[in-house]
Design a protein around this motif. Structure first.
Motif, PDB file in Angstrom:
ATOM      1  N   VAL A   1       0.838  -1.201   0.000  1.00  0.00           N
ATOM      2  CA  VAL A   1       0.000   0.000   0.000  1.00  0.00           C
ATOM      3  C   VAL A   1       0.873   1.252   0.000  1.00  0.00           C
ATOM      4  O   VAL A   1       0.604   2.226  -0.725  1.00  0.00           O
ATOM      5  CB  VAL A   1      -0.950   0.004   1.221  1.00  0.00           C
ATOM      6  N   ASP A   2       1.947   1.231   0.816  1.00  0.00           N
ATOM      7  CA  ASP A   2       2.875   2.367   0.856  1.00  0.00           C
ATOM      8  C   ASP A   2       3.469   2.637  -0.521  1.00  0.00           C
ATOM      9  O   ASP A   2       3.598   3.790  -0.946  1.00  0.00           O
ATOM     10  CB  ASP A   2       4.013   2.094   1.840  1.00  0.00           C
ATOM     11  N   ILE A   3       3.851   1.579  -1.219  1.00  0.00           N
ATOM     12  CA  ILE A   3       4.445   1.714  -2.553  1.00  0.00           C
ATOM     13  C   ILE A   3       3.463   2.387  -3.495  1.00  0.00           C
ATOM     14  O   ILE A   3       3.807   3.316  -4.240  1.00  0.00           O
ATOM     15  CB  ILE A   3       4.864   0.339  -3.110  1.00  0.00           C
ATOM     16  N   PHE A   4       2.209   1.934  -3.479  1.00  0.00           N
ATOM     17  CA  PHE A   4       1.202   2.488  -4.384  1.00  0.00           C
ATOM     18  C   PHE A   4       0.903   3.951  -4.051  1.00  0.00           C
ATOM     19  O   PHE A   4       0.684   4.767  -4.947  1.00  0.00           O
ATOM     20  CB  PHE A   4      -0.083   1.665  -4.326  1.00  0.00           C
ATOM     21  N   ILE A   5       0.924   4.285  -2.759  1.00  0.00           N
ATOM     22  CA  ILE A   5       0.537   5.634  -2.351  1.00  0.00           C
ATOM     23  C   ILE A   5       1.685   6.627  -2.495  1.00  0.00           C
ATOM     24  O   ILE A   5       1.496   7.751  -2.981  1.00  0.00           O
ATOM     25  CB  ILE A   5       0.026   5.633  -0.894  1.00  0.00           C
TER      26      ILE A   5
ATOM     27  N   ARG B   1       2.749  10.898   5.414  1.00  0.00           N
ATOM     28  CA  ARG B   1       3.376   9.608   5.688  1.00  0.00           C
ATOM     29  C   ARG B   1       4.019   9.066   4.412  1.00  0.00           C
ATOM     30  O   ARG B   1       3.486   9.237   3.305  1.00  0.00           O
ATOM     31  CB  ARG B   1       2.350   8.606   6.214  1.00  0.00           C
ATOM     32  N   PHE B   2       5.127   8.373   4.597  1.00  0.00           N
ATOM     33  CA  PHE B   2       5.841   7.795   3.466  1.00  0.00           C
ATOM     34  C   PHE B   2       6.011   6.299   3.721  1.00  0.00           C
ATOM     35  O   PHE B   2       5.169   5.681   4.359  1.00  0.00           O
ATOM     36  CB  PHE B   2       7.171   8.528   3.261  1.00  0.00           C
ATOM     37  N   HIS B   3       7.068   5.673   3.205  1.00  0.00           N
ATOM     38  CA  HIS B   3       7.224   4.234   3.377  1.00  0.00           C
ATOM     39  C   HIS B   3       7.288   3.883   4.862  1.00  0.00           C
ATOM     40  O   HIS B   3       7.749   4.669   5.692  1.00  0.00           O
ATOM     41  CB  HIS B   3       8.442   3.688   2.642  1.00  0.00           C
ATOM     42  N   PHE B   4       6.817   2.690   5.167  1.00  0.00           N
ATOM     43  CA  PHE B   4       6.685   2.211   6.550  1.00  0.00           C
ATOM     44  C   PHE B   4       5.774   3.144   7.373  1.00  0.00           C
ATOM     45  O   PHE B   4       5.893   3.238   8.574  1.00  0.00           O
ATOM     46  CB  PHE B   4       8.055   2.071   7.226  1.00  0.00           C
ATOM     47  N   ARG B   5       4.882   3.863   6.639  1.00  0.00           N
ATOM     48  CA  ARG B   5       3.921   4.777   7.273  1.00  0.00           C
ATOM     49  C   ARG B   5       4.642   5.779   8.179  1.00  0.00           C
ATOM     50  O   ARG B   5       4.121   6.187   9.228  1.00  0.00           O
ATOM     51  CB  ARG B   5       2.865   3.983   8.052  1.00  0.00           C
ATOM     52  N   ALA B   6       5.844   6.156   7.763  1.00  0.00           N
ATOM     53  CA  ALA B   6       6.697   7.020   8.576  1.00  0.00           C
ATOM     54  C   ALA B   6       6.516   8.484   8.219  1.00  0.00           C
ATOM     55  O   ALA B   6       6.399   8.849   7.038  1.00  0.00           O
ATOM     56  CB  ALA B   6       8.162   6.629   8.398  1.00  0.00           C
TER      57      ALA B   6
END
Length: 581
Positions: free
Chosen positions: A114-118, A363-368
């Motif tokens: 999901v992170d990749i797509f967003i 938020r970016f990868h790992f919802r960070a």
């Protein structure tokens, strides 16, 4: 016409995937080391056994047995999916996927996708990905479920091609090259590292434990107590090649270089592992991140298995000296069960991206949240929390993790991500100086591991076999010392250095030195766990290098020459046995 397209669609997917694998290896690794046009045949030879197997299964599936046909063709699709997944991992993380890693990260796979797509893919890329997935489902379904027979002539042709592929694989040889791991196909690679789970016999363990006292022996000498607050920034993937000061290869981190020039920089500093979890194990437990024996179901794989409730953790050691310990990150603190592990090893305060202050940040990868938000949270706790005890704060950054994204403009490049991280760390450092933090505290900046990008020819020429292990380390104590340390140190030495700094004695052993206190004392042995060959541990000792192959009772030195090699092998075996238990 449609029937022909459907029947040929899946074989076309396989052919295109092989070409893509060659492209990935050629462009993203070999081109950086100066070898063009060399990998095509090598990749084909290593992967030929997979295509030989798929061809053979297909031949069997062309006979009139519907149930067998379904099983065989489904097996072909499954083999292809494993092959394709390995290419995606190779493309993004420059490593092969292993069975253990698959189950280790499976619980977090959905969130990561999901992170990749967003945050990573553009709208056109998302549309292309969806179209490709739909086409694959259509072609693969037709291949599996629609029965098709072949005549004997076609079977003979396919069988001959299968044999040719098998011969290509058998005659491939084993290229002696620093990047040779990348040529190996996913199945061969997993078989190669499989002996990492070879069990230790009971007799072997009993004899090994008789040496425990000697293996754990350390020397201690009195010293003045440091007593200052300690802040450690573990900067994700910070590598020597990013810095002109540390390597003179690039100038991506000029602000970090300024911090290094004004303080104490270590130019011969080793990470003990190859990923973030390895860095945490080394820095917070003071042991090399050598995996234990996998005597459990792969479904229960845990990065920190065997390392919970460790009494020698940095948090528990510092608590004896009256310190409070904190761990802060803007990423998912539950990723890889990190929060439970940190709690078990004694951290007093643990904070991740669930904190309410991050709600207003993107938020970016790992919802960070970005590094800027993390440093602001750290500043708030450093200066606005009333404390009765000294503290050690561990700050783990995320913004420079793969896939590289610059949080400011969303650009996707390593240069952009590290340019951002460089500036944010410098702003944090300058704010600490402005607020006179260094009168009562010290700041340590360290890379958790070398970045998961291909080694360049320039790095190999400069560092040789050390290239994949070295990372920057900076110690800031408020004194513009402009000191460069060239002695060899490792993350284990930082662990013991911090503990000694807070104590009234300096303790060292063969395996752990002390880089933070005077006199600085390197360890006799430096360990580095390879990310490309998981069953290999590299040992550096007095300018010498050796490699140890993990294989249960048969664990042994396989290359190189170091002082007292059996002692180093015994220590590795001891760590693995302890982690198992």
């Amino acid at each position: 016409m449609l029937k022909k397209v459907l029947s040929r669609g899946f074989p076309l997917f396989i052919a295109v995937t092989l070409l893509y694998k060659i492209y990935v290896v050629e462009q993203y690794v070999m081109s950086l080391t100066g070898h063009y046009g060399y990998t095509d045949l090598v990749v084909l030879q290593n992967d030929a056994v997979i295509f030989s197997l798929m061809l053979f299964l297909y031949i069997l599936s062309t006979y009139k047995y519907s149930i067998l046909q379904f099983v065989l063709r489904f097996s072909i699709v499954f083999i292809f999916l494993v092959y394709f997944l390995d290419i995606i991992i190779l493309r993004n993380f420059f490593a092969h996927i292993t069975v253990q890693n698959f189950f280790q990260y499976l619980p977090d796979a959905y969130g990561f996708i999901v992170d990749i797509f967003i945050t990573v893919l553009t709208v056109p890329e998302i549309l292309i990905t969806i179209i490709v997935l739909l086409l694959f489902i259509i072609f693969a379904s037709h291949f599996v479920f629609i029965s098709r027979e072949s005549d004997n002539t076609e079977r003979i042709v396919l069988f001959s091609l299968s044999i040719i592929m098998l011969v290509l694989f058998i005659t491939k040889g084993d290229k002696q090259y620093i990047h040779s791991w990348i040529y190996k196909n996913i199945f061969e690679y997993n078989l190669q590292v499989n002996n990492i789970d070879a069990q230790y016999s009971d007799d072997f363990i009993k004899k090994l434990l008789l040496q425990e006292k000697d293996l754990l022996k350390q020397q201690c000498h009195p010293k003045a107590t440091g007593g200052k607050d300690i802040v450690v920034v573990i900067l994700e993937s910070l590598s020597m090649y990013h810095s002109r000061h540390f390597s003179n290869l690039n100038n991506i981190t000029p602000y970090i270089d300024k911090i290094a020039r004004d303080n104490i920089s270590f130019k011969n500093f080793y990470a003990n592992g190859f990923n973030t979890e390895d860095g945490l194990i080394s820095l917070l437990l003071g042991i090399p991140p050598i995996c234990g024996v996998n005597n459990h179901s792969v479904k229960d794989v845990d990065t920190f298995e065997g390392l919970y409730n460790v009494r020698e953790s940095i948090a528990l050691k510092l608590s004896i000296q009256g310190y409070k310990t904190e761990f802060m990150t803007s990423g998912d603190i539950n990723f890889s069960n990190k929060k439970n592990w940190l709690q078990s090893i004694g951290f007093d305060y643990i904070e991740g991206n669930e904190h309410q202050e991050y709600a207003k940040w993107p938020r970016f990868h790992f919802r960070a949240a970005p590094d800027q938000a993390l440093y602001l949270r750290a500043v708030d706790r450093i200066f606005n929390i009333k404390r009765e005890h000294p503290y050690c704060m561990i700050i783990e950054t995320v913004s420079t993790h793969l896939p590289f994204i610059n949080p400011v403009d969303g650009s996707r490049s390593e240069l952009g991500a590290f340019t951002y991280a460089d500036r944010e760390l410098f702003k944090f450092y300058m704010y600490l100086k402005k607020r006179d933090f260094f009168k009562t505290g010290i700041l340590i900046v360290v890379g958790d591991h070398r970045g998961m990008t291909p080694l360049t020819k320039a790095e190999i020429d400069l560092y040789s076999h050390r290239a994949s292990a070295l990372v920057p380390l900076i110690v800031c104590n408020g004194i513009d010392s402009n000191e460069v340390v060239n002695e060899p140190f490792q993350q284990l030495d930082l662990y013991s250095g911090i503990i000694n700094y807070a104590s009234n004695k300096q303790c060292i052993s063969r395996w752990r030195g002390d880089l933070l206190n005077i006199p600085r004392i390197p360890a006799e042995y430096i360990f580095h766990v390879s990310g490309h060959s998981r069953n290999i541990v590299n040992i550096f000792c007095d300018e010498k290098r050796a490699t140890v192959k993990l294989n249960g009772d048969k664990t042994s030195l396989v290359t190189g020459d170091i002082n007292n090699p059996q002692l180093a092998v015994d220590w590795i075996n001891y760590l693995r046995v302890q982690r198992k238990n």
